[in-house]
Design a protein around this motif. Structure first.
Motif, PDB file in Angstrom:
ATOM      1  N   MET A 197       0.792  -1.256  -0.077  1.00 38.03           N
ATOM      2  CA  MET A 197       0.118   0.054   0.050  1.00 38.03           C
ATOM      3  C   MET A 197       1.027   1.486  -0.024  1.00 38.03           C
ATOM      4  O   MET A 197       1.925   1.091   0.418  1.00 38.03           O
ATOM      5  CB  MET A 197      -0.949  -0.202   1.203  1.00 38.03           C
ATOM      6  N   GLU A 242      -9.850  -3.028   2.976  1.00 42.79           N
ATOM      7  CA  GLU A 242     -10.671  -1.998   1.972  1.00 42.79           C
ATOM      8  C   GLU A 242      -9.955  -2.328   0.587  1.00 42.79           C
ATOM      9  O   GLU A 242     -10.547  -1.758  -0.429  1.00 42.79           O
ATOM     10  CB  GLU A 242     -10.310  -0.682   2.510  1.00 42.79           C
ATOM     11  N   SER A 243      -8.753  -2.937   0.319  1.00 40.60           N
ATOM     12  CA  SER A 243      -8.292  -3.315  -0.775  1.00 40.60           C
ATOM     13  C   SER A 243      -7.688  -1.931  -1.707  1.00 40.60           C
ATOM     14  O   SER A 243      -8.013  -1.853  -3.021  1.00 40.60           O
ATOM     15  CB  SER A 243      -9.193  -4.155  -1.650  1.00 40.60           C
ATOM     16  N   LYS A 244      -7.577  -0.950  -1.035  1.00 36.55           N
ATOM     17  CA  LYS A 244      -7.025   0.290  -1.811  1.00 36.55           C
ATOM     18  C   LYS A 244      -5.510   0.116  -1.943  1.00 36.55           C
ATOM     19  O   LYS A 244      -4.786   0.273  -0.823  1.00 36.55           O
ATOM     20  CB  LYS A 244      -7.504   1.499  -1.178  1.00 36.55           C
ATOM     21  N   VAL A 261      -3.924   5.237  -0.031  1.00 30.84           N
ATOM     22  CA  VAL A 261      -4.757   5.725   0.873  1.00 30.84           C
ATOM     23  C   VAL A 261      -3.948   6.920   1.485  1.00 30.84           C
ATOM     24  O   VAL A 261      -2.950   7.289   1.321  1.00 30.84           O
ATOM     25  CB  VAL A 261      -4.977   5.096   2.163  1.00 30.84           C
TER      26      VAL A 261
END
Length: 92
Positions: free
Chosen positions: A3, A56-58, A61
């Motif tokens: 991420m 959330e699989s983002k 962020v």
């Protein structure tokens, strides 16, 4: 999943859980916790925050969102630390 975080100045950096651990630990110590207990709690909180963010699989962020998730997790069991974290967050 790897991420990335958009910092408040717009830079993109890799997500580092240790940053959350350090911030939560500082808030806990400011709230009167001893270093060992603060560190152990900060690790548990960070694990939960990381799980929530990964769910959330983002891939990217914003830092403010991460801080909001930290506050939410802290409010579940450590309200006084959450208040100290919010003060720390506002000061930073």
């Amino acid at each position: 999943m790897k991420m990335q975080v958009i910092k408040s100045d717009g830079r993109k950096v890799d997500f580092e859980a240790k940053s959350i651990i350090e911030a939560v630990k500082k808030a806990a110590v400011a709230d009167g916790w001893d270093d060992i207990s603060a560190n152990n709690m900060a690790i548990r909180v960070t694990q939960k925050v990381t799980q929530d963010l990964e769910a959330e699989s983002k891939p990217v962020v914003e830092i403010e969102h991460i801080q909001d998730v930290v506050e939410s997790v802290l409010m579940e069991k450590h309200r006084s630390v959450a208040k100290a974290y919010i003060l720390y967050r506002d000061w930073e």
